[in-house]
Motif scaffolding. Sequence first.
Motif, PDB file in Angstrom:
ATOM      1  N   SER A 282       0.820  -1.217   0.000  1.00 43.04           N
ATOM      2  CA  SER A 282       0.000   0.000   0.000  1.00 43.04           C
ATOM      3  C   SER A 282       0.849   1.259   0.000  1.00 43.04           C
ATOM      4  O   SER A 282       0.326   2.370   0.074  1.00 43.04           O
ATOM      5  N   THR A 283       2.190   1.105  -0.070  1.00 40.68           N
ATOM      6  CA  THR A 283       3.098   2.255  -0.134  1.00 40.68           C
ATOM      7  C   THR A 283       4.015   2.096  -1.346  1.00 40.68           C
ATOM      8  O   THR A 283       3.897   1.131  -2.102  1.00 40.68           O
ATOM      9  N   ASP A 284       4.934   3.035  -1.532  1.00 43.51           N
ATOM     10  CA  ASP A 284       5.902   2.939  -2.628  1.00 43.51           C
ATOM     11  C   ASP A 284       6.894   1.819  -2.359  1.00 43.51           C
ATOM     12  O   ASP A 284       7.192   1.482  -1.200  1.00 43.51           O
ATOM     13  N   LEU A 285       7.437   1.243  -3.435  1.00 44.12           N
ATOM     14  CA  LEU A 285       8.446   0.193  -3.292  1.00 44.12           C
ATOM     15  C   LEU A 285       9.690   0.739  -2.596  1.00 44.12           C
ATOM     16  O   LEU A 285      10.109   1.876  -2.863  1.00 44.12           O
ATOM     17  N   PRO A 286      10.297  -0.029  -1.705  1.00 42.22           N
ATOM     18  CA  PRO A 286      11.550   0.407  -1.084  1.00 42.22           C
ATOM     19  C   PRO A 286      12.627   0.575  -2.148  1.00 42.22           C
ATOM     20  O   PRO A 286      12.716  -0.223  -3.079  1.00 42.22           O
ATOM     21  N   ILE A 287      13.438   1.606  -2.012  1.00 35.51           N
ATOM     22  CA  ILE A 287      14.493   1.864  -2.993  1.00 35.51           C
ATOM     23  C   ILE A 287      15.887   1.615  -2.420  1.00 35.51           C
ATOM     24  O   ILE A 287      16.886   1.763  -3.117  1.00 35.51           O
ATOM     25  N   ASP A 288      15.946   1.242  -1.143  1.00 36.95           N
ATOM     26  CA  ASP A 288      17.234   1.056  -0.484  1.00 36.95           C
ATOM     27  C   ASP A 288      17.579  -0.420  -0.278  1.00 36.95           C
ATOM     28  O   ASP A 288      18.345  -0.767   0.606  1.00 36.95           O
ATOM     29  N   VAL A 289      16.990  -1.284  -1.111  1.00 36.60           N
ATOM     30  CA  VAL A 289      17.278  -2.725  -1.043  1.00 36.60           C
ATOM     31  C   VAL A 289      17.571  -3.241  -2.450  1.00 36.60           C
ATOM     32  O   VAL A 289      17.105  -2.671  -3.434  1.00 36.60           O
ATOM     33  N   PRO A 290      18.336  -4.336  -2.572  1.00 39.52           N
ATOM     34  CA  PRO A 290      18.697  -4.852  -3.902  1.00 39.52           C
ATOM     35  C   PRO A 290      17.582  -5.644  -4.564  1.00 39.52           C
ATOM     36  O   PRO A 290      16.684  -6.160  -3.902  1.00 39.52           O
ATOM     37  N   ILE A 291      17.675  -5.737  -5.891  1.00 35.26           N
ATOM     38  CA  ILE A 291      16.785  -6.612  -6.672  1.00 35.26           C
ATOM     39  C   ILE A 291      17.448  -7.974  -6.780  1.00 35.26           C
ATOM     40  O   ILE A 291      18.635  -8.075  -7.112  1.00 35.26           O
ATOM     41  N   LEU A 292      16.691  -9.038  -6.485  1.00 37.02           N
ATOM     42  CA  LEU A 292      17.223 -10.398  -6.535  1.00 37.02           C
ATOM     43  C   LEU A 292      16.712 -11.103  -7.797  1.00 37.02           C
ATOM     44  O   LEU A 292      15.507 -11.136  -8.047  1.00 37.02           O
ATOM     45  N   ASN A 293      17.627 -11.653  -8.578  1.00 37.58           N
ATOM     46  CA  ASN A 293      17.280 -12.281  -9.860  1.00 37.58           C
ATOM     47  C   ASN A 293      17.718 -13.749  -9.915  1.00 37.58           C
ATOM     48  O   ASN A 293      18.807 -14.096  -9.447  1.00 37.58           O
ATOM     49  N   ASP A 294      16.849 -14.584 -10.510  1.00 40.52           N
ATOM     50  CA  ASP A 294      17.165 -15.972 -10.887  1.00 40.52           C
ATOM     51  C   ASP A 294      17.383 -16.920  -9.700  1.00 40.52           C
ATOM     52  O   ASP A 294      18.031 -17.956  -9.851  1.00 40.52           O
ATOM     53  N   PHE A 295      16.832 -16.590  -8.538  1.00 39.21           N
ATOM     54  CA  PHE A 295      16.985 -17.459  -7.375  1.00 39.21           C
ATOM     55  C   PHE A 295      15.799 -18.416  -7.268  1.00 39.21           C
ATOM     56  O   PHE A 295      14.640 -17.993  -7.339  1.00 39.21           O
ATOM     57  N   SER A 296      16.098 -19.695  -7.057  1.00 37.32           N
ATOM     58  CA  SER A 296      15.032 -20.656  -6.750  1.00 37.32           C
ATOM     59  C   SER A 296      14.629 -20.476  -5.288  1.00 37.32           C
ATOM     60  O   SER A 296      15.303 -19.788  -4.527  1.00 37.32           O
ATOM     61  N   SER A 297      13.535 -21.095  -4.901  1.00 38.25           N
ATOM     62  CA  SER A 297      13.074 -20.953  -3.518  1.00 38.25           C
ATOM     63  C   SER A 297      14.105 -21.498  -2.529  1.00 38.25           C
ATOM     64  O   SER A 297      14.314 -20.934  -1.454  1.00 38.25           O
ATOM     65  N   LYS A 298      14.789 -22.587  -2.895  1.00 41.40           N
ATOM     66  CA  LYS A 298      15.799 -23.167  -2.009  1.00 41.40           C
ATOM     67  C   LYS A 298      16.990 -22.233  -1.847  1.00 41.40           C
ATOM     68  O   LYS A 298      17.543 -22.085  -0.749  1.00 41.40           O
TER      69      LYS A 298
END
Length: 314
Positions: A154-170
């Motif tokens: 319900s607010t803006d996306l945090p901008i002070d954290v990294p984007i995580l790509n291509d990770f499986s749940s494990k």
Amino acid sequence: MNKSSENHEDVLQFETSTDDERLKKLRMKRKRSRQIQLGIFIGVILFVILIVLYMFTDISKVDKVDIKGEKLVAKSDIKKALNIKSDSRIYNLPISDMKSKIEKYEGVKNVEIKRHFPNDLTVEVKEYETVGLIKKKKGYEPLLENGSTVKNLSTDLPIDVPILNDFSSKKLDKVIPELSKVKPNVRSMISEVNYKPGKNNQNRIQFFMTDGVEIIGDIQTFAKKMNYYPSISDKLERDNSGQLKTPGYIDFQVGATFLPYETKEQQKERTDKETKQEESTKTEHKKLDQALQDLSKEIDKSDEETKKDKKTEE
């Protein structure tokens, strides 16, 4: 006779004066006691009047609500859960019900609500820490330290954290605890985290920092080293534009080493060596397979000859 009567009169006068003093003291005590009782009575009456005035006048109506600690949940949503109206009084607010409603919002860990005389309220919201952003079909979702994501932000996306790509749940289950150990000021310097497994390391990950530096690390061990990144970055030589004078990356897999990128010639040379090594390995494997096949044939042939000899003897 005269002396005796005079002495008797003196004794009577002394006793009379003593009785008068006692009477005066007794009267004073009674007066004080009545004054104290009257004071207590008046005090009780005034106290009751003040309580009545407080309870049934605007003084006890909720005036100020101070909401703190919210990032993932909008203040408007918290106010909606509090449901404080214009005639709500501070002394009869359903605090427990308010807390349970706010704690149902995604990302909320716990809530503390305090009343402040005469009519103020403080709401302290403690949320799960956001450690990254995960790409979903409808955009990005904040990834929390407990492994869950906020689907209805319900607010803006945090901008002070990294984007995580291509990770499986494990793999996410492994990377989240490490990201939680990274200091917030350092975590805000990480732009992206990519899962980049190598041939000999399935836990290999790649970081891109906001200052343009690439880091290679291990999912299970990067946090402690990453917390030293600001001091490491300060030691790297840069030009006037802020770019590295020697393009390269930092390797956190074993220790913390800065390695220059390979030139095209070096990359080609390394690729040729790796190709020759792979071809040599394949050739050795073929030779070993052929030798095993030949040995198997010899063994089979020997077994057949043994069986023939036994039949001949019979």
